[in-house]
Design a protein around this motif. Structure first.
Motif, mmCIF file in Angstrom:
data_model
loop_
_atom_site.group_PDB
_atom_site.id
_atom_site.type_symbol
_atom_site.label_atom_id
_atom_site.label_comp_id
_atom_site.label_asym_id
_atom_site.label_seq_id
_atom_site.Cartn_x
_atom_site.Cartn_y
_atom_site.Cartn_z
ATOM 1 N N LEU A 6 8.481 -1.365 10.965
ATOM 2 C CA LEU A 6 8.327 -1.352 9.511
ATOM 3 C C LEU A 6 9.650 -1.535 8.788
ATOM 4 C CD1 LEU A 6 5.712 1.514 9.019
ATOM 5 C CD2 LEU A 6 5.349 -0.947 8.766
ATOM 6 N N ARG A 7 10.744 -1.137 9.423
ATOM 7 C CA ARG A 7 12.052 -1.250 8.772
ATOM 8 C C ARG A 7 12.472 -2.693 8.572
ATOM 9 N NH1 ARG A 7 15.386 2.433 12.844
ATOM 10 N NH2 ARG A 7 14.071 1.203 14.239
ATOM 11 N N SER A 8 11.846 -3.628 9.282
ATOM 12 C CA SER A 8 12.184 -5.053 9.143
ATOM 13 C C SER A 8 11.280 -5.766 8.140
ATOM 14 C CB SER A 8 12.086 -5.748 10.512
ATOM 15 O OG SER A 8 12.902 -5.095 11.470
ATOM 16 N N ASN A 9 10.238 -5.102 7.670
ATOM 17 C CA ASN A 9 9.280 -5.731 6.754
ATOM 18 C C ASN A 9 9.836 -5.731 5.331
ATOM 19 O OD1 ASN A 9 6.906 -5.923 4.900
ATOM 20 N ND2 ASN A 9 5.832 -6.111 6.867
ATOM 21 N N ALA A 10 9.881 -6.908 4.706
ATOM 22 C CA ALA A 10 10.462 -7.039 3.368
ATOM 23 C C ALA A 10 9.650 -6.271 2.332
ATOM 24 C CB ALA A 10 10.542 -8.515 2.978
ATOM 25 N N TRP A 11 8.294 -6.285 2.469
ATOM 26 C CA TRP A 11 7.465 -5.572 1.492
ATOM 27 C C TRP A 11 7.660 -4.063 1.596
ATOM 28 C CZ3 TRP A 11 5.477 -8.061 -2.396
ATOM 29 C CH2 TRP A 11 5.211 -9.436 -2.270
ATOM 30 N N VAL A 12 7.824 -3.584 2.814
ATOM 31 C CA VAL A 12 8.059 -2.145 3.005
ATOM 32 C C VAL A 12 9.394 -1.745 2.387
ATOM 33 C CG1 VAL A 12 8.476 -0.360 4.743
ATOM 34 C CG2 VAL A 12 6.621 -2.003 5.060
ATOM 35 N N LYS A 13 10.405 -2.579 2.572
ATOM 36 C CA LYS A 13 11.716 -2.262 1.998
ATOM 37 C C LYS A 13 11.667 -2.297 0.469
ATOM 38 C CE LYS A 13 14.064 -5.232 4.601
ATOM 39 N NZ LYS A 13 15.236 -5.956 5.155
ATOM 40 N N ALA A 14 10.938 -3.275 -0.103
ATOM 41 C CA ALA A 14 10.823 -3.348 -1.567
ATOM 42 C C ALA A 14 10.099 -2.121 -2.109
ATOM 43 C CB ALA A 14 10.086 -4.619 -1.963
ATOM 44 N N LEU A 15 9.000 -1.722 -1.426
ATOM 45 C CA LEU A 15 8.264 -0.533 -1.851
ATOM 46 C C LEU A 15 9.139 0.719 -1.740
ATOM 47 C CD1 LEU A 15 5.605 0.746 -2.769
ATOM 48 C CD2 LEU A 15 4.936 0.914 -0.354
ATOM 49 N N ALA A 16 9.939 0.824 -0.670
ATOM 50 C CA ALA A 16 10.813 1.981 -0.493
ATOM 51 C C ALA A 16 11.877 2.039 -1.595
ATOM 52 C CB ALA A 16 11.485 1.916 0.879
ATOM 53 N N GLY A 233 20.009 -4.281 6.584
ATOM 54 C CA GLY A 233 20.465 -5.276 7.554
ATOM 55 C C GLY A 233 19.402 -5.781 8.496
ATOM 56 N N ARG A 234 18.206 -5.196 8.475
ATOM 57 C CA ARG A 234 17.137 -5.634 9.387
ATOM 58 C C ARG A 234 16.303 -6.727 8.713
ATOM 59 N NH1 ARG A 234 16.074 -2.078 13.649
ATOM 60 N NH2 ARG A 234 17.349 -0.188 13.601
ATOM 61 N N ARG A 235 15.974 -7.729 9.497
ATOM 62 C CA ARG A 235 15.149 -8.816 8.977
ATOM 63 C C ARG A 235 14.282 -9.341 10.103
ATOM 64 N NH1 ARG A 235 18.099 -13.524 5.739
ATOM 65 N NH2 ARG A 235 18.888 -11.636 4.686
#
Length: 674
Positions: A6-16, A233-235
């Motif tokens: 989940l740490r690499s998911n862009a939507w999860v990072k935006a929501l966080a 830094g994760r993608r």
């Protein structure tokens, strides 16, 4: 390969990020609320002790002061502008008994006459907590002119009236001076719905829910901040940490801009909340101020999240320090210094020390002249020169320390040259000293190896000689027991016996000298009485001294003196020294033996006149197989003094020889013990 989750998911990072911003804003507002309503949270007093009640009271008092300012202008003959008339009417309405529970009476402080009030003498009838204040209501002078020709003052007050008087403004118009006594408070029955009733209704003793919610919000904010650090830094699709466009901006520049922007957003939010809390709490536009503060906080926490993630990404990709303007400037300066250093070495590297010193001094003077033109650069230039000098002195000290260690017996010492790249001369000198230390160490190892081989050779040869020599001695002893009548044969047997015994003694001396020089002998120290040992040795050698025509002259200590030494080895030292006197001293002379205790040492010295001319230095006499009798007519082996010195040094003593013409002196010293 980096694990994707989940740490690499862009939507999860935006929501966080959005949740982090929301929690940050909520936490900020929560702590502000808890700070303002601390009294209700911690059960202090009743609602009249609350911040909301105090704020409402301050607001009404401020409105009363504004109303009095308009009343003063009207009282002293001034006129109100259209805007002032509207405000005047507004404040009258706000402070009317039908609009607020705030009550007041304004009196002439000198006469007690009521000038203004909420509703006459009964204005404070229901007020339980009456507060008072005094205010100067006279016009204020704000402009003064003095005419030198007439000697008159012309001044104006704050309502526009003009005065001309020979006295300064503070001494005239006493009839216009008026002091107001203000009494005010809140009707405790609260008949009107206003800010005071809201303060009473919202006051709840010990209500800690807001505090608990704020703590939970803050902890959640910190938890999501940690999650953002993990996401940074994760993608998806990449096997390593990846930088985006903001991670490529120089970090020091990015940090300064972010901190400035965050501070600005925080200042806007605090200013807005302060205006709502202390000034415009009940105004229609209070919600707008809340919105402005919330928007500014959201922007600030957004910048915080971005700064947090870019810092984490730079740390993970090891570019935090390298991607800064300061690092690039230092690298540029370093490359420039490297180019200058290369040019310097190529141009002046082969010059001698004197020429280079002159060139360096000339460059220093040139730099001083250049920096003098710009005064601000002088301390930087002088500081740089001082830094170079300090570095040079430090490296020179390292060379001196290393040299002392090498000279002091540690040839394997290696001088650290890692900091000498800026100083080629020191680098070259240190390298030569390191090479010299290695050469000395190799030479010492070779010599030690040679000494060991010599000692082993002597030991092995001596051991190989013992077996046939023992047989010879045994057979000679058997021949001596036979009844041989031939005198010539008896004489031959005596010669064989004497020479075989001498050979046996020489073999034993060889083994002992080898062991003593290599330290292979076992030493068992004990407390020895030196005076007694010397007396015994003199007794055993009395006959030998007489046969050699020597007269011993002895001077011993009156009391026994003691040393710590091995008794067998100490006796061998005495035996070798006295035997040396018997063999090599000139017959008919005296042998002086002195034993003294002085300066913590017990010193034994033997002096005699040599029978042969001493053309050998004292140091050489202590070498193995060296004899003062170069013709070698005596039966000495040349090992006695060498063995005596080795045994003395092996036991911690000092051995010294002095030769003055034909005078020979041997001195043995041991530390005295009680």
């Amino acid at each position: 390969m980096m694990k994707h989750d989940l740490r690499s998911n862009a939507w999860v990072k935006a929501l966080a990020i959005l949740i982090t911003i929301s929690l940050g804003v909520a936490s900020f507002f929560g702590w502000v609320y808890c700070g303002v309503h601390w009294d209700t949270l911690f059960d202090i007093g009743d609602y009249t002790s609350s911040a909301a009640y105090g704020q409402a009271m301050n607001d009404r008092y401020s409105q009363l002061m504004a109303l009095l300012d308009y009343e003063k202008k009207l009282t002293y003959g001034g006129t109100l502008t259209y805007t002032e008339q509207r405000d005047y009417a507004y404040w009258e309405e706000v402070l009317s008994p039908s609009s607020t529970n705030f009550r007041y009476i304004v009196r002439d402080n000198a006469t007690g006459e009521i000038l203004f009030s909420s509703k006459g003498e009964d204005s404070l009838a229901g007020v339980s907590d009456v507060r008072t204040s005094v205010r100067n209501w006279s016009p204020s002078y704000y402009s003064t002119d003095y005419d030198d020709d007439t000697g008159m003052y012309t001044y104006y007050d704050d309502i526009g009236r003009e005065y001309t008087t020979p006295y300064p403004p503070d001494s005239g118009n006493s009839e216009d001076r008026l002091e107001l006594a203000i009494e005010y408070g809140v009707d405790s029955t609260l008949p009107v719905q206003d800010a005071f009733t809201e303060a009473r209704d919202s006051f709840t003793k010990g209500d800690m829910d807001y505090l608990y919610l704020t703590c939970i919000s803050t902890l959640s904010f910190l938890a999501f901040s940690v999650f953002l650090l993990c996401c940074a830094g994760r993608r998806k699709g990449y096997g390593t940490f990846v930088r985006n466009w903001q991670d490529k901006i120089p970090y020091d520049l990015y940090l300064c801009l972010s901190i400035t922007a965050i501070a600005g957003c925080t200042a806007i939010a605090i200013q807005g909340l302060e205006s709502v809390i202390f000034y415009y709490g009940g105004e229609p536009y209070a919600d707008a101020l809340y919105g402005v503060s919330g928007t500014a906080l959201a922007a600030g926490f957004g910048l915080y999240a971005a700064l947090l993630m870019t810092t984490a990404t730079r740390c993970k990709t090891h570019t935090l320090l390298r991607n800064t303007l300061i690092w690039r400037l230092c690298a540029w300066i370093g490359r420039g210094c490297g180019y200058i250093g290369s040019w310097w070495r190529a141009t002046f590297g082969n010059w001698d020390v004197t020429k280079r010193a002159v060139i360096l001094f000339a460059l220093y003077l040139l730099g001083t002249l250049i920096t003098t033109a710009t005064i601000i650069l002088i301390p930087f230039y002088q500081g740089f020169v001082l830094w170079l000098l300090c570095r040079w002195v430090k490296e020179w000290k390292n060379i001196r320390t290393g040299t002392q260690a090498i000279v002091g017996g540690a040839p394997d010492t290696v001088i650290d040259v890692s900091g000498m790249r800026r100083f080629p001369d020191l680098l070259e000198h240190a390298g030569q000293l390191n090479d010299l230390g290695s050469a000395i160490n190799s030479a010492v190892e070779e010599r030690m190896k040679s000494e060991r081989m010599k000692a082993e050779l002597i030991t092995n040869v001596s051991h190989d000689l013992k077996t046939p020599l023992t047989s010879i001695i045994n057979y000679v002893d058997l021949l001596k027991k036979e009844d041989i009548q031939d005198e010539k044969a008896k004489e031959y047997i005596e010669v064989l016996d004497r020479k075989s015994q001498r050979l046996k003694k020489l073999t034993e001396d060889l083994v002992e000298a080898s062991k003593a020089s290599t330290g292979a002998l076992t030493v068992s120290p004990e407390r020895l009485g030196v005076t007694q040992l010397v007396t015994q040795a003199l007794g055993e050698y009395a006959e030998k001294f007489a046969d050699a025509g020597l007269t011993p002259v002895v001077s011993l200590t009156e009391e026994e003196v003691y040393v710590s030494a091995d008794g067998r080895h100490f006796w061998r030292i005495l035996d070798n020294l006295m035997g040396n006197c018997v063999k090599y001293a000139m017959p008919g002379t005296r042998v002086y033996l002195d034993l003294v205790s002085w300066d913590g040492y017990v010193t034994l010295s033997l002096k005699n006149i040599s029978a042969s001319q001493l053309n050998v230095p004292a140091e050489q006499l202590m070498e193995r197989f060296v004899r003062g009798d170069e013709s070698r007519t005596t039966e000495g082996s040349g090992l006695g003094l060498s063995i005596a010195r080795s045994l003395t040094e092996l036991q911690g003593g000092l051995f010294r020889l002095d030769v003055d013409g034909d005078l020979f002196k041997a001195v043995v010293s041991f530390p005295e013990i009680k």
